[in-house]
Write a protein that holds these residues in place. Sequence first.
Motif, mmCIF file in Angstrom:
data_model
loop_
_atom_site.group_PDB
_atom_site.id
_atom_site.type_symbol
_atom_site.label_atom_id
_atom_site.label_comp_id
_atom_site.label_asym_id
_atom_site.label_seq_id
_atom_site.Cartn_x
_atom_site.Cartn_y
_atom_site.Cartn_z
ATOM 1 N N LEU A 151 59.383 61.397 29.313
ATOM 2 C CA LEU A 151 58.597 60.342 29.954
ATOM 3 C C LEU A 151 58.324 60.701 31.408
ATOM 4 C CD1 LEU A 151 60.680 57.290 28.653
ATOM 5 C CD2 LEU A 151 58.461 58.058 27.775
ATOM 6 N N ASP A 152 57.101 60.379 31.882
ATOM 7 C CA ASP A 152 56.783 60.594 33.299
ATOM 8 C C ASP A 152 57.850 59.913 34.153
ATOM 9 O OD1 ASP A 152 54.158 61.330 32.351
ATOM 10 O OD2 ASP A 152 53.664 59.203 32.333
ATOM 11 N N HIS A 153 58.286 60.555 35.148
ATOM 12 C CA HIS A 153 59.217 60.045 36.173
ATOM 13 C C HIS A 153 60.628 59.734 35.666
ATOM 14 C CE1 HIS A 153 55.892 59.728 38.952
ATOM 15 N NE2 HIS A 153 55.236 58.989 38.086
ATOM 16 N N LEU A 154 60.807 59.640 34.335
ATOM 17 C CA LEU A 154 62.107 59.204 33.811
ATOM 18 C C LEU A 154 62.845 60.302 33.068
ATOM 19 C CD1 LEU A 154 61.006 55.677 32.603
ATOM 20 C CD2 LEU A 154 62.778 56.107 34.292
ATOM 21 N N GLY A 155 62.143 61.389 32.803
ATOM 22 C CA GLY A 155 62.788 62.479 32.077
ATOM 23 C C GLY A 155 62.948 62.158 30.597
ATOM 24 N N ARG A 156 63.986 62.739 30.001
ATOM 25 C CA ARG A 156 64.145 62.629 28.554
ATOM 26 C C ARG A 156 64.698 61.261 28.151
ATOM 27 N NH1 ARG A 156 67.542 66.488 27.762
ATOM 28 N NH2 ARG A 156 69.298 65.184 27.167
ATOM 29 N N ALA A 157 64.069 60.679 27.129
ATOM 30 C CA ALA A 157 64.603 59.456 26.519
ATOM 31 C C ALA A 157 65.210 59.852 25.184
ATOM 32 C CB ALA A 157 63.496 58.426 26.319
ATOM 33 N N ASP A 158 66.544 59.762 25.085
ATOM 34 C CA ASP A 158 67.250 60.137 23.855
ATOM 35 C C ASP A 158 67.282 58.967 22.872
ATOM 36 O OD1 ASP A 158 68.007 62.780 24.677
ATOM 37 O OD2 ASP A 158 69.450 61.827 26.049
ATOM 38 N N ARG A 159 67.838 59.254 21.709
ATOM 39 C CA ARG A 159 67.960 58.195 20.689
ATOM 40 C C ARG A 159 69.176 57.325 20.989
ATOM 41 N NH1 ARG A 159 66.404 60.657 14.769
ATOM 42 N NH2 ARG A 159 64.181 60.808 15.163
ATOM 43 N N THR A 160 69.155 56.715 22.118
ATOM 44 C CA THR A 160 70.261 55.875 22.575
ATOM 45 C C THR A 160 69.680 54.601 23.185
ATOM 46 O OG1 THR A 160 70.159 56.838 24.782
ATOM 47 C CG2 THR A 160 71.648 57.908 23.203
ATOM 48 N N LEU A 161 70.546 53.640 23.473
ATOM 49 C CA LEU A 161 70.060 52.419 24.127
ATOM 50 C C LEU A 161 69.515 52.737 25.515
ATOM 51 C CD1 LEU A 161 72.612 49.657 23.060
ATOM 52 C CD2 LEU A 161 70.241 49.967 22.323
ATOM 53 N N ASP A 162 70.071 53.756 26.146
ATOM 54 C CA ASP A 162 69.523 54.136 27.450
ATOM 55 C C ASP A 162 68.108 54.703 27.288
ATOM 56 O OD1 ASP A 162 69.949 54.328 30.318
ATOM 57 O OD2 ASP A 162 69.626 56.472 29.958
ATOM 58 N N GLY A 163 67.890 55.441 26.206
ATOM 59 C CA GLY A 163 66.542 55.945 25.915
ATOM 60 C C GLY A 163 65.573 54.791 25.688
ATOM 61 N N VAL A 164 66.061 53.745 25.008
ATOM 62 C CA VAL A 164 65.239 52.553 24.776
ATOM 63 C C VAL A 164 64.872 51.916 26.118
ATOM 64 C CG1 VAL A 164 65.248 50.206 23.820
ATOM 65 C CG2 VAL A 164 66.235 52.108 22.495
ATOM 66 N N ARG A 165 65.861 51.776 26.984
ATOM 67 C CA ARG A 165 65.628 51.177 28.309
ATOM 68 C C ARG A 165 64.535 51.940 29.058
ATOM 69 N NH1 ARG A 165 67.246 52.371 33.519
ATOM 70 N NH2 ARG A 165 68.093 54.312 32.720
ATOM 71 N N LYS A 166 64.620 53.260 28.994
ATOM 72 C CA LYS A 166 63.625 54.069 29.706
ATOM 73 C C LYS A 166 62.212 53.843 29.140
ATOM 74 C CE LYS A 166 66.500 57.939 31.250
ATOM 75 N NZ LYS A 166 66.772 59.374 31.066
ATOM 76 N N CYS A 167 62.121 53.767 27.813
ATOM 77 C CA CYS A 167 60.800 53.560 27.195
ATOM 78 C C CYS A 167 60.189 52.235 27.657
ATOM 79 C CB CYS A 167 60.911 53.561 25.661
ATOM 80 S SG CYS A 167 61.328 55.162 24.979
ATOM 81 N N ILE A 168 61.001 51.184 27.692
ATOM 82 C CA ILE A 168 60.456 49.872 28.075
ATOM 83 C C ILE A 168 59.974 49.920 29.525
ATOM 84 C CG2 ILE A 168 60.924 47.399 28.258
ATOM 85 C CD1 ILE A 168 63.264 47.862 26.254
#
Length: 511
Positions: A151-168
């Motif tokens: 993701l732009d500015h956020l780096g990698r979003a993994d298959r984790t709740l933290d990855g979900v947070r980044k996507c939102i």
Amino acid sequence: MVQLIARTSTDLPPDVRTAMGLALKTEEPATRAGQALTIIAQNIDQAASCEGPICQDTGMPTFEVKVPVGVNQIWMKQQIKNAVAEATKRGKLRPNSVDSITGENSGNNLGPGTPIVHFEQWERDDIEVKLILKGGGCENTNAQYSLPTELDHLGRADRTLDGVRKCILHAVWKAQGKGCAPGAVGVCIGGDRTSGYLHAKEQLFRTLDDTNPDPRLAAIEDAVMDAANLLTVGPMGFGGQTSLIGCKIGALNRLPASFFVSVAYDCWAFRRLGVTLDASSGAIRAWLYREGDAPSVPMLTPEQLAAGFPRTGREIHLRAPITDEQIRSLKVGDVVLVSGRMYTGRDAVHAHLMKHDPPVDLRGGVLYHCGPVVAKQNTPGAPKPSGEGGWTVTAAGPTTSIREEPYQAEILKRYGVRVVIGKGGMGAKTLAGLKESGGVYLNAVGGAAQFYARCIDRVAGVSLMEFGTPEAMWHLDVTDFPAIVTMDAHGNSLHRDIEEASGVKLEAARV
Ligand code: SF4
């Protein structure tokens, strides 16, 4: 059903009003964000008092219906369709259903896939109907992510709740002002691509002030709210402290190979209501999301409402036709009050103008990205008397401008348009076109349909009616129509600046 539709379209539920009231208190009144929120608050009160649509884009009607076993769903669906057509006739809904191939408007909001009605059976003996009206501007900012992803500015979003947070957070940042921020997001973790989007939209039926029963999801909702409101996207993407008024997350099981995060973005004009019905008579037993039938608590005092647009004395008056010199004296951040003739034009008009001369002389003119709600008869409580041909504009806020990006620069150059008014901003091609041709882009407050309808003195005429009422070119005479210069003739763009600045802030949410 007609009552439910009319009230949903005209009167925001208390939880949304509370969230918007908080936003109003958070922003400084004399800032762009504060001015935008004051207009929004006025608009909310005006819509409720005249029973006019809160926003001219009355959206895709989506009904969620729970019925006792044995209820005839075929008959009930027909009643809902009849009610949608009737509410459209009464001006509570804009005709919004178009044939996807020909572009022809059905005129009554009915057609394949419109309205959306979902039935579910339950063990109770009454019927529950919930309705959401979600417009195109915010629908276009929905997003779906397949994890893992970068993701732009956020780096990698993994298959984790933290990855979900980044996507939102990424979805909120990408939306900027295009979905009429401050908005709310419904999110689904998992499912497949279709069920994910559906479940994300269903989250928008939760109230903004509820608490997620799953503590893991509740924690992510809180984290997103905190981080999103530090991005300084702000109301309408003007910059400010309030970018998001709600985050509601649900989860569905998924296939091991897939991990989707689906985000349904809804705007501040978050129109959601419901009723329970007596299953025998169809009478309303109770309203959902609100206390009975009592009038809503106003956003503003009568004095604040009467004061109108909060002026600072630095506003610049523009009257069409506008000269090159006037345009080049404007700069990003100026607040202008437009008077005189403006012409509406959105998708169909822009496509038409690429192949045909305009039906009116647009030199020095004002082109307003708007698909108004217009009625042939005087609507009770409507703000202005009928104009030419007996037309009355009952709702006239701006539509999302970026859709016209492929056409706008060419139209500025060919026909001498000086001012484009819309919302959400436009891109690099238009910015270059404004500089070359001597034009400005003004951002009006998205969704403030009642507020702007009150700036219209009369409908002076209409062209291209074959495109249907939202897409026709309406000739509107206006007085002191307020908007902010967000793209000027010198190559400056507030939208570009805010996107870049909020992108830097987004990086702070990496961890
Ligand atoms: S408030 Fe904005 S995004 Fe929402 S329906 Fe109206 S124009 Fe569309």
